[in-house]
Design an enzyme around this catalytic site. Structure first.
Site, PDB file in Angstrom:
ATOM      1  N   ILE A  40       0.622  -0.630   0.244  1.00  0.00           N
ATOM      2  CA  ILE A  40       0.423  -0.040  -0.028  1.00  0.00           C
ATOM      3  C   ILE A  40       0.376   0.966  -0.011  1.00  0.00           C
ATOM      4  O   ILE A  40      -0.049   2.428   0.012  1.00  0.00           O
ATOM      5  CB  ILE A  40      -1.067   0.155   1.502  1.00  0.00           C
ATOM      6  CG1 ILE A  40      -0.081  -0.125   2.486  1.00  0.00           C
ATOM      7  CG2 ILE A  40      -2.075  -1.075   1.138  1.00  0.00           C
ATOM      8  CD1 ILE A  40      -1.515  -0.208   3.636  1.00  0.00           C
ATOM      9  N   GLY A  41       2.025   1.117   0.312  1.00  0.00           N
ATOM     10  CA  GLY A  41       3.361   2.008  -0.180  1.00  0.00           C
ATOM     11  C   GLY A  41       4.305   1.927  -0.548  1.00  0.00           C
ATOM     12  O   GLY A  41       4.949   0.684  -0.056  1.00  0.00           O
ATOM     13  N   GLY A  43       8.188   4.144  -0.148  1.00  0.00           N
ATOM     14  CA  GLY A  43       9.176   4.618  -0.191  1.00  0.00           C
ATOM     15  C   GLY A  43      10.890   5.035  -0.786  1.00  0.00           C
ATOM     16  O   GLY A  43      10.860   3.819  -1.351  1.00  0.00           O
ATOM     17  N   VAL A  48       5.647  -0.631   2.360  1.00  0.00           N
ATOM     18  CA  VAL A  48       4.518  -0.852   3.575  1.00  0.00           C
ATOM     19  C   VAL A  48       3.097  -1.655   3.152  1.00  0.00           C
ATOM     20  O   VAL A  48       3.052  -1.183   1.956  1.00  0.00           O
ATOM     21  CB  VAL A  48       3.924   1.076   4.125  1.00  0.00           C
ATOM     22  CG1 VAL A  48       2.854   0.275   5.012  1.00  0.00           C
ATOM     23  CG2 VAL A  48       4.931   1.508   4.335  1.00  0.00           C
ATOM     24  N   ASP A 158      10.480  16.870  10.278  1.00  0.00           N
ATOM     25  CA  ASP A 158      10.370  16.298   8.742  1.00  0.00           C
ATOM     26  C   ASP A 158       9.172  16.934   9.043  1.00  0.00           C
ATOM     27  O   ASP A 158       8.624  16.058   8.487  1.00  0.00           O
ATOM     28  CB  ASP A 158      10.832  15.164   8.847  1.00  0.00           C
ATOM     29  CG  ASP A 158      10.572  15.450   7.061  1.00  0.00           C
ATOM     30  OD1 ASP A 158      10.600  16.628   6.677  1.00  0.00           O
ATOM     31  OD2 ASP A 158      10.516  14.354   6.179  1.00  0.00           O
TER      32      ASP A 158
END
Length: 315
Positions: A40-41, A43, A48, A158
């Site tokens: 689902i993700g 980077g 993820v 961040d």
């Protein structure tokens, strides 16, 4: 598009490649505790997954260090720090960590709530400037999370719209979740050795996202304290209210010079209906000299709560 998402890292040079990776077919690699459904993700350093906790059927988000980052001491330290710091923080506006461990191939992972909704960045992109009360409510919750983190000795470093997730609870109520403590500084000595943070700082030119970095963070990541988070939150508030970032630049050096030396365009020019106190609050959050900025999240929070009450009365 499915709105269910999770704490993860957006972007990254290898993100598109990792997005095509299938979820692990054999749940044994996760100690028979989690059945992985799908990616689902992705980077720059992590993947993820949506997963199901097999003993109770709960759907969760499972974040795993990407395989090609396993040999990178820098990214492993960052991932492990994010796990440890997130586990140490307990607040409704910070995503809960339920479990962590190491896969059979040596990659660390952790398990958190699976969130339903969208990041603030997506909402600003789709809508532009938000309603004043909505923007103020979101930033109040960001500051509540930061107040708890700073009290625990943690500086996020961040804060940006991509790391602010607008989660819909079971009853449809929206709650802010601050994500990604991977580049945080934990200034409380009991949380971690100082030399580890120093090593990460030397490896990275920047820790954080340039558009949201405070002037002192541009100059030196080592000098950053909690007031840098308040600057970043002021940038997020400006963007949420105007649909524009306060500092721009066609190149990275130009952007950094603008952050260090220029004033943003007056918010009232972009939004004539703005509450009278909001430009003053944002100016204070964006003071170049951090000694003249908000000294802590609580002071920033109090001013926004006052504005919120005024907006509610006016509506």
């Amino acid at each position: 598009m499915d709105s269910r998402s999770s704490p993860g890292e957006a972007g990254g040079s290898a993100a598109s490649t990792r997005a095509a990776q299938a979820a692990p077919a054999d749940p044994v690699v996760l100690h028979k505790r989690y059945s992985v459904r799908r990616v689902i993700g992705t980077g720059s350093a992590a993947i993820v997954y949506e997963a199901v906790q097999r003993d109770n059927g709960r759907t969760v988000a499972l974040k795993v260090l990407a395989g090609d980052m396993l040999r990178s001491g820098q990214w492993r330290v960052r991932f492990e720090r994010e796990t440890r710091i997130t586990a140490s923080l307990s607040h409704p506006n910070i995503c809960r960590l339920h479990d962590c461990g190491t896969l059979d191939d040596g990659r660390p992972f952790y398990v958190m709530d699976l969130l339903d909704g969208e990041p603030l960045s997506a909402r600003i992109k789709s809508r532009g400037a938000l309603e004043q009360l909505e923007a103020v409510d979101i930033v109040i919750q960001i500051l509540a999370a930061l107040r708890a983190a700073h009290a625990a000795g943690v500086v996020h470093r961040d804060i940006k719209p991509e790391n602010v997730f607008l989660h819909k609870d079971y009853d449809g109520h929206e709650i802010v979740k601050v994500l990604d403590f991977g580049v945080c500084t934990d200034v409380a000595p009991h949380l971690r050795p100082v030399e580890e943070t120093s090593r990460i700082t030397r490896v990275n030119m920047f820790l954080g996202s340039p558009f949201y970095m405070a002037p002192e963070q541009v100059r030196s990541a080592v000098e950053v304290d909690a007031r840098a988070d308040l600057w970043s939150t002021g940038v997020v508030l400006y963007e949420a209210l105007s649909g524009q970032r306060p500092f721009k630049g066609t190149t990275l050096p130009a952007l950094l010079v603008n952050i260090a030396t220029e004033k943003p365009r007056a918010l009232a020019e972009l939004r004539p209906d703005i509450h009278a106190d909001l430009p003053r609050i944002i100016r204070k959050a964006l003071r170049k000299d951090r000694e003249r900025r908000y000294g802590d999240a609580a002071a920033f929070l109090r001013d926004l709560i006052y504005v919120r009450a005024s907006l509610v009365r006016g509506s």
